[in-house]
Design a protein around this motif. Sequence first.
Motif, PDB file in Angstrom:
ATOM      1  N   LYS A  49       0.841  -1.195   0.000  1.00 41.18           N
ATOM      2  CA  LYS A  49       0.000   0.000   0.000  1.00 41.18           C
ATOM      3  C   LYS A  49       0.878   1.248   0.000  1.00 41.18           C
ATOM      4  CE  LYS A  49      -0.404  -0.032   5.075  1.00 41.18           C
ATOM      5  NZ  LYS A  49      -1.322  -0.094   6.234  1.00 41.18           N
ATOM      6  N   ILE A  50       0.267   2.380  -0.345  1.00 43.25           N
ATOM      7  CA  ILE A  50       0.954   3.666  -0.311  1.00 43.25           C
ATOM      8  C   ILE A  50       0.113   4.597   0.553  1.00 43.25           C
ATOM      9  CG2 ILE A  50       1.719   5.669  -1.643  1.00 43.25           C
ATOM     10  CD1 ILE A  50       2.143   3.805  -4.032  1.00 43.25           C
ATOM     11  N   VAL A  51       0.742   5.190   1.566  1.00 40.86           N
ATOM     12  CA  VAL A  51       0.037   6.100   2.479  1.00 40.86           C
ATOM     13  C   VAL A  51       0.588   7.509   2.290  1.00 40.86           C
ATOM     14  CG1 VAL A  51      -0.592   6.573   4.872  1.00 40.86           C
ATOM     15  CG2 VAL A  51      -0.218   4.207   4.133  1.00 40.86           C
ATOM     16  N   ILE A  52      -0.291   8.457   1.998  1.00 43.59           N
ATOM     17  CA  ILE A  52       0.117   9.843   1.775  1.00 43.59           C
ATOM     18  C   ILE A  52      -0.479  10.724   2.875  1.00 43.59           C
ATOM     19  CG2 ILE A  52       0.289  11.706   0.075  1.00 43.59           C
ATOM     20  CD1 ILE A  52      -0.727   9.633  -2.018  1.00 43.59           C
ATOM     21  N   ASN A  53       0.368  11.498   3.540  1.00 35.39           N
ATOM     22  CA  ASN A  53      -0.062  12.382   4.623  1.00 35.39           C
ATOM     23  C   ASN A  53       0.294  13.826   4.328  1.00 35.39           C
ATOM     24  OD1 ASN A  53      -1.076  10.821   7.095  1.00 35.39           O
ATOM     25  ND2 ASN A  53       0.765   9.678   6.550  1.00 35.39           N
ATOM     26  N   ILE A  54      -0.633  14.740   4.637  1.00 36.81           N
ATOM     27  CA  ILE A  54      -0.349  16.171   4.585  1.00 36.81           C
ATOM     28  C   ILE A  54      -0.743  16.768   5.929  1.00 36.81           C
ATOM     29  CG2 ILE A  54      -0.942  18.404   3.553  1.00 36.81           C
ATOM     30  CD1 ILE A  54      -1.453  17.054   0.925  1.00 36.81           C
ATOM     31  N   GLY A  55       0.211  17.401   6.605  1.00 33.37           N
ATOM     32  CA  GLY A  55      -0.092  18.078   7.860  1.00 33.37           C
ATOM     33  C   GLY A  55      -0.570  19.495   7.563  1.00 33.37           C
ATOM     34  N   ARG A 128      12.262  20.528  -8.351  1.00 37.56           N
ATOM     35  CA  ARG A 128      13.401  21.392  -8.689  1.00 37.56           C
ATOM     36  C   ARG A 128      14.730  20.772  -8.241  1.00 37.56           C
ATOM     37  NH1 ARG A 128      12.893  27.394  -6.580  1.00 37.56           N
ATOM     38  NH2 ARG A 128      11.070  27.251  -7.956  1.00 37.56           N
ATOM     39  N   ASP A 129      15.707  20.806  -9.147  1.00 35.97           N
ATOM     40  CA  ASP A 129      17.048  20.268  -8.879  1.00 35.97           C
ATOM     41  C   ASP A 129      17.006  18.817  -8.397  1.00 35.97           C
ATOM     42  OD1 ASP A 129      18.138  22.783  -9.521  1.00 35.97           O
ATOM     43  OD2 ASP A 129      17.860  23.474  -7.466  1.00 35.97           O
ATOM     44  N   PHE A 130      16.110  18.054  -8.941  1.00 34.45           N
ATOM     45  CA  PHE A 130      15.933  16.676  -8.483  1.00 34.45           C
ATOM     46  C   PHE A 130      17.107  15.788  -8.883  1.00 34.45           C
ATOM     47  CE2 PHE A 130      14.131  12.342  -9.089  1.00 34.45           C
ATOM     48  CZ  PHE A 130      13.813  12.104  -7.766  1.00 34.45           C
ATOM     49  N   GLN A 131      17.674  15.086  -7.890  1.00 36.47           N
ATOM     50  CA  GLN A 131      18.780  14.163  -8.146  1.00 36.47           C
ATOM     51  C   GLN A 131      18.513  12.788  -7.545  1.00 36.47           C
ATOM     52  OE1 GLN A 131      22.297  16.127  -6.664  1.00 36.47           O
ATOM     53  NE2 GLN A 131      22.348  17.592  -8.352  1.00 36.47           N
ATOM     54  N   GLY A 132      17.268  12.531  -7.237  1.00 31.44           N
ATOM     55  CA  GLY A 132      16.908  11.240  -6.668  1.00 31.44           C
ATOM     56  C   GLY A 132      16.544  11.350  -5.196  1.00 31.44           C
ATOM     57  N   PHE A 133      15.854  10.340  -4.692  1.00 32.52           N
ATOM     58  CA  PHE A 133      15.453  10.297  -3.283  1.00 32.52           C
ATOM     59  C   PHE A 133      16.444   9.468  -2.467  1.00 32.52           C
ATOM     60  CE2 PHE A 133      11.378  10.934  -5.489  1.00 32.52           C
ATOM     61  CZ  PHE A 133      10.907  12.047  -4.806  1.00 32.52           C
ATOM     62  N   GLY A 134      16.584   9.803  -1.202  1.00 30.23           N
ATOM     63  CA  GLY A 134      17.431   9.022  -0.312  1.00 30.23           C
ATOM     64  C   GLY A 134      16.737   7.710   0.047  1.00 30.23           C
ATOM     65  N   LYS A 135      17.523   6.720   0.448  1.00 27.69           N
ATOM     66  CA  LYS A 135      16.960   5.409   0.811  1.00 27.69           C
ATOM     67  C   LYS A 135      16.558   5.423   2.282  1.00 27.69           C
ATOM     68  CE  LYS A 135      19.605   3.043  -2.777  1.00 27.69           C
ATOM     69  NZ  LYS A 135      20.646   2.067  -3.113  1.00 27.69           N
ATOM     70  N   CYS A 136      15.430   6.098   2.555  1.00 32.16           N
ATOM     71  CA  CYS A 136      14.958   6.257   3.936  1.00 32.16           C
ATOM     72  C   CYS A 136      14.005   5.121   4.308  1.00 32.16           C
ATOM     73  CB  CYS A 136      14.274   7.614   4.100  1.00 32.16           C
ATOM     74  SG  CYS A 136      15.341   8.999   3.720  1.00 32.16           S
ATOM     75  N   PHE A 137      14.574   3.949   4.563  1.00 33.36           N
ATOM     76  CA  PHE A 137      13.772   2.787   4.941  1.00 33.36           C
ATOM     77  C   PHE A 137      13.659   2.714   6.467  1.00 33.36           C
ATOM     78  CE2 PHE A 137      14.895   1.747   0.624  1.00 33.36           C
ATOM     79  CZ  PHE A 137      13.793   1.043   0.153  1.00 33.36           C
ATOM     80  N   ARG A 140      12.112  -2.277   8.176  1.00 29.05           N
ATOM     81  CA  ARG A 140      11.211  -3.388   7.843  1.00 29.05           C
ATOM     82  C   ARG A 140      10.835  -3.386   6.365  1.00 29.05           C
ATOM     83  NH1 ARG A 140       6.938  -1.932  12.395  1.00 29.05           N
ATOM     84  NH2 ARG A 140       7.575   0.103  11.599  1.00 29.05           N
ATOM     85  N   GLY A 141      11.684  -2.733   5.553  1.00 33.13           N
ATOM     86  CA  GLY A 141      11.459  -2.754   4.112  1.00 33.13           C
ATOM     87  C   GLY A 141      10.489  -1.726   3.577  1.00 33.13           C
ATOM     88  N   ASN A 142      10.062  -0.772   4.424  1.00 27.76           N
ATOM     89  CA  ASN A 142       9.129   0.263   3.983  1.00 27.76           C
ATOM     90  C   ASN A 142       9.876   1.571   3.744  1.00 27.76           C
ATOM     91  OD1 ASN A 142       6.965  -1.586   4.499  1.00 27.76           O
ATOM     92  ND2 ASN A 142       7.157  -1.082   6.671  1.00 27.76           N
ATOM     93  N   LEU A 143       9.582   2.227   2.640  1.00 24.60           N
ATOM     94  CA  LEU A 143      10.272   3.459   2.260  1.00 24.60           C
ATOM     95  C   LEU A 143       9.429   4.681   2.603  1.00 24.60           C
ATOM     96  CD1 LEU A 143      12.611   4.915   0.677  1.00 24.60           C
ATOM     97  CD2 LEU A 143      11.199   4.611  -1.377  1.00 24.60           C
ATOM     98  N   ASN A 144      10.061   5.680   3.240  1.00 21.49           N
ATOM     99  CA  ASN A 144       9.374   6.932   3.575  1.00 21.49           C
ATOM    100  C   ASN A 144      10.110   8.096   2.938  1.00 21.49           C
ATOM    101  OD1 ASN A 144       7.285   6.063   5.687  1.00 21.49           O
ATOM    102  ND2 ASN A 144       9.166   5.156   6.479  1.00 21.49           N
ATOM    103  N   ILE A 145       9.377   8.934   2.218  1.00 21.40           N
ATOM    104  CA  ILE A 145       9.995  10.108   1.604  1.00 21.40           C
ATOM    105  C   ILE A 145       9.163  11.347   1.902  1.00 21.40           C
ATOM    106  CG2 ILE A 145      11.034   8.764  -0.277  1.00 21.40           C
ATOM    107  CD1 ILE A 145       8.828   9.969  -2.090  1.00 21.40           C
ATOM    108  N   ILE A 169       5.159  10.541   2.089  1.00 24.22           N
ATOM    109  CA  ILE A 169       4.629   9.398   1.344  1.00 24.22           C
ATOM    110  C   ILE A 169       5.330   8.131   1.824  1.00 24.22           C
ATOM    111  CG2 ILE A 169       4.221   8.411  -0.940  1.00 24.22           C
ATOM    112  CD1 ILE A 169       4.539  11.215  -2.113  1.00 24.22           C
ATOM    113  N   SER A 170       4.560   7.161   2.260  1.00 25.50           N
ATOM    114  CA  SER A 170       5.105   5.883   2.729  1.00 25.50           C
ATOM    115  C   SER A 170       4.753   4.774   1.741  1.00 25.50           C
ATOM    116  CB  SER A 170       4.542   5.530   4.107  1.00 25.50           C
ATOM    117  OG  SER A 170       4.891   6.512   5.054  1.00 25.50           O
ATOM    118  N   PHE A 171       5.789   4.103   1.249  1.00 25.44           N
ATOM    119  CA  PHE A 171       5.598   2.964   0.352  1.00 25.44           C
ATOM    120  C   PHE A 171       5.761   1.706   1.205  1.00 25.44           C
ATOM    121  CE2 PHE A 171       7.047   6.515  -2.145  1.00 25.44           C
ATOM    122  CZ  PHE A 171       6.277   6.473  -3.299  1.00 25.44           C
ATOM    123  N   VAL A 172       4.661   1.088   1.544  1.00 27.49           N
ATOM    124  CA  VAL A 172       4.674  -0.075   2.442  1.00 27.49           C
ATOM    125  C   VAL A 172       4.779  -1.343   1.607  1.00 27.49           C
ATOM    126  CG1 VAL A 172       3.438  -1.314   4.258  1.00 27.49           C
ATOM    127  CG2 VAL A 172       3.258   1.190   4.093  1.00 27.49           C
TER     128      VAL A 172
END
Length: 199
Positions: A49-55, A128-137, A140-145, A169-172
Amino acid sequence: MTDKKETKKTVKAEGYQPRLKAYYKENVLPALLKDLGVKSPMAAPKLEKIVINIGVADAKEDIKFLDIAREDLSNIAGQLAQVRRAKKSISNFKLREGMPIGVRVTLRGDKMYEFFDRFVNIVAPRIRDFQGFGKCFDGRGNLNIGIREHYVFPEIDVEKSPKAHGMNISFVTTAKNDADGTKLMEFMGFPFRKEKGTK
């Protein structure tokens, strides 16, 4: 009356499959089985699943900011966003229990694959100036950006949404560890930042 609901079901049942879902089955899954040395497709990691949060901190002063953020997130996700409320009161932040503090949406199935596809191929290149996302796991194998401004999504009308919102955005995944989760996301084409010394 019968026909609108039935028509929608029929159209979806006629073999429609998101491009990325088909790509996972045909390309990613075989690559994972080979790379991880597992025989059963059920043992290979997949996106759950993908969970998207906006505060929305401004909602404390004016509830209309919450309504705008909810509409924006619903347009981005293609699914109605839910209002998140404070679980407890925090006097230092002038926060009372039950006060609306943000919006959230959880995507599964076809909508999840469709969002992933759009995010990787349309949204990420607009940052802007996108060079990729960091590997913020998370271990437990879930990615958060994090995204600083939701304006990178083409669904957003700047005139109707005058204030930029950051989002998480959490990629579970079903991966058992970060290494397997990383393999899954890499094979699916997620744009990670290249580490120094790698080509």
